[in-house]
Structures are given as C-alpha cells and as structure tokens.
Design an enzyme around this catalytic site. Structure first.
Site, PDB file in Angstrom:
ATOM      1  N   ASP A  49       0.764  -1.269   0.256  1.00  0.00           N
ATOM      2  CA  ASP A  49      -0.123   0.197  -0.190  1.00  0.00           C
ATOM      3  C   ASP A  49       1.367   1.341  -0.499  1.00  0.00           C
ATOM      4  O   ASP A  49       1.998   1.325   1.275  1.00  0.00           O
ATOM      5  CB  ASP A  49      -0.721  -0.016   0.916  1.00  0.00           C
ATOM      6  CG  ASP A  49      -1.773   1.411   1.493  1.00  0.00           C
ATOM      7  OD1 ASP A  49      -1.447   2.362   1.043  1.00  0.00           O
ATOM      8  OD2 ASP A  49      -2.891   0.663   2.041  1.00  0.00           O
ATOM      9  N   ASN A  90      -5.012  13.877  -9.967  1.00  0.00           N
ATOM     10  CA  ASN A  90      -5.713  14.326 -11.575  1.00  0.00           C
ATOM     11  C   ASN A  90      -5.372  16.096 -11.661  1.00  0.00           C
ATOM     12  O   ASN A  90      -4.965  16.483 -10.176  1.00  0.00           O
ATOM     13  CB  ASN A  90      -7.942  14.424 -11.440  1.00  0.00           C
ATOM     14  CG  ASN A  90      -8.639  14.797 -10.646  1.00  0.00           C
ATOM     15  OD1 ASN A  90      -8.041  16.403 -10.137  1.00  0.00           O
ATOM     16  ND2 ASN A  90      -8.343  14.074  -9.610  1.00  0.00           N
ATOM     17  N   ASP A 149      -5.036   8.281  -4.368  1.00  0.00           N
ATOM     18  CA  ASP A 149      -5.507   9.452  -5.132  1.00  0.00           C
ATOM     19  C   ASP A 149      -6.043   9.298  -3.699  1.00  0.00           C
ATOM     20  O   ASP A 149      -6.331  10.203  -2.570  1.00  0.00           O
ATOM     21  CB  ASP A 149      -6.145  10.223  -5.484  1.00  0.00           C
ATOM     22  CG  ASP A 149      -5.861  12.052  -5.739  1.00  0.00           C
ATOM     23  OD1 ASP A 149      -5.320  13.350  -4.771  1.00  0.00           O
ATOM     24  OD2 ASP A 149      -6.696  13.050  -6.778  1.00  0.00           O
ATOM     25  N   GLY A 186      -4.585   2.833 -13.607  1.00  0.00           N
ATOM     26  CA  GLY A 186      -6.633   2.292 -12.507  1.00  0.00           C
ATOM     27  C   GLY A 186      -7.618   2.623 -13.422  1.00  0.00           C
ATOM     28  O   GLY A 186      -8.326   2.682 -15.023  1.00  0.00           O
TER      29      GLY A 186
HETATM   30  N1  AR6 Z   1      -1.458   1.744  -3.134  1.00  0.00           N
HETATM   31  C1  AR6 Z   1      -0.614   1.510  -4.295  1.00  0.00           C
HETATM   32  N2  AR6 Z   1      -1.366   0.954  -5.223  1.00  0.00           N
HETATM   33  C2  AR6 Z   1      -2.755   1.427  -5.225  1.00  0.00           C
HETATM   34  C3  AR6 Z   1      -4.071   1.969  -3.686  1.00  0.00           C
HETATM   35  C4  AR6 Z   1      -2.667   1.493  -2.615  1.00  0.00           C
HETATM   36  N3  AR6 Z   1      -3.346   1.704  -1.681  1.00  0.00           N
HETATM   37  N4  AR6 Z   1      -4.426   2.257  -4.551  1.00  0.00           N
HETATM   38  C5  AR6 Z   1      -4.935   1.956  -5.814  1.00  0.00           C
HETATM   39  N5  AR6 Z   1      -3.569   1.316  -6.147  1.00  0.00           N
HETATM   40  P1  AR6 Z   1      -5.234   4.801  -9.836  1.00  0.00           P
HETATM   41  P2  AR6 Z   1      -5.123   6.154 -12.532  1.00  0.00           P
HETATM   42  C6  AR6 Z   1      -3.035   0.682  -7.384  1.00  0.00           C
HETATM   43  O1  AR6 Z   1      -7.390   4.669  -9.968  1.00  0.00           O
HETATM   44  O2  AR6 Z   1      -5.168   5.022 -12.984  1.00  0.00           O
HETATM   45  C7  AR6 Z   1      -8.322   9.016  -9.190  1.00  0.00           C
HETATM   46  O3  AR6 Z   1     -10.061   9.537  -8.709  1.00  0.00           O
HETATM   47  C8  AR6 Z   1      -4.325   1.032  -8.842  1.00  0.00           C
HETATM   48  O4  AR6 Z   1      -4.884  -0.703  -8.834  1.00  0.00           O
HETATM   49  O5  AR6 Z   1      -5.298   5.373  -8.373  1.00  0.00           O
HETATM   50  O6  AR6 Z   1      -3.818   7.690 -12.321  1.00  0.00           O
HETATM   51  C9  AR6 Z   1      -7.875  10.589  -9.604  1.00  0.00           C
HETATM   52  O7  AR6 Z   1      -7.835  11.466  -8.955  1.00  0.00           O
HETATM   53  C10 AR6 Z   1      -4.164   1.106 -10.213  1.00  0.00           C
HETATM   54  O8  AR6 Z   1      -3.148  -0.183 -10.458  1.00  0.00           O
HETATM   55  O9  AR6 Z   1      -4.656   6.277 -10.613  1.00  0.00           O
HETATM   56  C11 AR6 Z   1      -6.917  10.592 -11.072  1.00  0.00           C
HETATM   57  O10 AR6 Z   1      -9.152  11.346 -11.187  1.00  0.00           O
HETATM   58  C12 AR6 Z   1      -2.944   1.900  -9.603  1.00  0.00           C
HETATM   59  O11 AR6 Z   1      -3.208   1.803  -8.799  1.00  0.00           O
HETATM   60  C13 AR6 Z   1      -7.078   9.335 -11.225  1.00  0.00           C
HETATM   61  O12 AR6 Z   1      -7.941   8.630 -10.343  1.00  0.00           O
HETATM   62  C14 AR6 Z   1      -3.215   3.241 -10.198  1.00  0.00           C
HETATM   63  O13 AR6 Z   1      -4.867   3.481  -9.942  1.00  0.00           O
HETATM   64  C15 AR6 Z   1      -5.962   8.167 -11.374  1.00  0.00           C
HETATM   65  O14 AR6 Z   1      -6.129   7.462 -12.220  1.00  0.00           O
END
Ligand code: AR6
Length: 178
Positions: A16, A30, A40, A125
């Site tokens: 995490d 974002n 985030d 994600g």
């Molecule tokens: N620790 C590590 N990795 C994680 C965690 C965590 N606690 N939680 C999720 N992941 P994402 P994006 C992984 O969606 O695609 C937000 O609303 C997850 O499985 O967090 O860049 C922002 O405000 C995935 O592989 O980020 C933006 O609007 C990765 O982290 C948007 O999401 C990134 O997933 C950004 O989307």
C-alpha cells in the site's frame, strides 16, 4: 525484487503506497489536485485534511507534470502529486505524457534533495492505461533517470495486488534484458 542501477536501487514490492516510509510517495492525481478515488483518495485519507488545504494553494497541475507538498500524517515526509494521462487508444501522446509524469517526479526528488521515493502504477487504474505498456514506460524512464542521477538512491515501485506485481516483475526483467 531488487535491482541495482549504478549506485542506486530499484525495488518492486506488493503493498500500500500510503504505508511507505520514504522521503516522498507519489500520488496518481488529476489536474485539479483536489483529490479523487484510488490512490489519490487513499493518500488524502491517510494524510489528513491539511494535505487538501495545501493542494488548494497549488493551482492544479498539467497532465504529464507533478507538484510537491508535505506529507502531514503520512510516514512519508512529502507527497509528489503526478498527473498521468487518461488512456484513449495509445495514439494521443499517452506514452510521452506518462514518461514525463515519472520524469518530473524524479526531477522534483533531485531538486528537493530527496533520496528515496515510492511510486504507484500511475494511470493504470481509473485512467485505464494497459498495465504492461505502462510498466515498460515506467521502468525505462526510472532506469534512465537513475543511471544519470545517483542523488536519487532508492526507488520503490508499489503494486497493490499479486497479479499486478507478477506482471510488473516480468516487464522489469524484459526491460533489464533489452
Ligand atoms: N497503494 C498502491 N497502489 C494502489 C493503491 C494503494 N493504496 N490503491 C490503488 N492502487 P488509480 P490512475 C493501484 O486509479 O489510474 C483518481 O480519482 C491501482 O490498482 O489510483 O492514475 C485521481 O484523482 C492501480 O493499478 O490512478 C484521478 O482522477 C494504480 O494504483 C484518477 O483516479 C493507479 O490507480 C487517476 O487514475
């Protein structure tokens, strides 16, 4: 999994991002920098409301760039808020923007004398970037940077589940062999 890049270390772990005790963790933010879901949301919850208060003073951030704040209640001293691209079809500059987001985070680490930094898999994600393609770009960019910037001594790349860890470990082997 750990590899040496010059005098620095790149480590891949399952875990995490909010729990990492490093000089800076990277947020997958974002352009508003005012919070969201995924990483985030988790970072803002763990850091406390002071983080959002500081983010409000930053005036947002362009896609492909990043801005730094303090870490407040997190174990990490700083948060580097990076904005990766929303993936459409790979023909809208996504690769360049993703590489630029990683590079800007590393440049901010150097400028702020931060020796250790932890990344999540930016854009993979909610933003929909195919994990394997994103991993190639992430590792290529990190390895190229560490080769020329020994002041960044330690990069930890944090995957949230075993499946993502396995994909990323395989891609890292490929990038190192290339
Ligand atoms: N620790 C590590 N990795 C994680 C965690 C965590 N606690 N939680 C999720 N992941 P994402 P994006 C992984 O969606 O695609 C937000 O609303 C997850 O499985 O967090 O860049 C922002 O405000 C995935 O592989 O980020 C933006 O609007 C990765 O982290 C948007 O999401 C990134 O997933 C950004 O989307």
């Amino acid at each position: 999994m750990q590899v040496e890049i010059g005098d620095s270390v790149l480590e891949l772990v399952e875990g995490d991002i909010t729990r990492q005790d490093v000089d800076a963790i990277v947020n997958a933010a974002n352009t508003s920098l005012l919070g969201g879901g995924g990483v985030d949301g988790a970072i803002h919850r763990a850091a406390g409301p002071e983080l959002l208060a500081e983010c409000r003073t930053l005036g947002g951030c362009e896609t492909g760039s990043a801005k730094i704040t303090r870490g407040y209640r997190l174990p990490a001293r700083h948060v580097i808020h990076a904005v990766g691209p929303v993936y459409r079809d790979g023909r809208h500059g996504e690769a360049g923007l993703l590489a630029s987001a990683y590079r800007t985070c590393l440049e901010l680490a150097s400028e702020n004398h931060l020796a250790s930094i932890a990344f999540p898999a930016i854009s993979t994600g909610i933003y929909g970037y195919p994990a394997e393609d994103a991993a190639h770009i992430a590792f290529r960019t990190i390895i190229d940077y560490l080769s020329e910037h020994p002041e960044v001594k330690f990069v930890r790349y944090v995957l949230y589940d075993a499946r993502s860890f396995a994909v990323h470990a395989r891609v890292l082997e490929q990038v190192l062999a290339a």
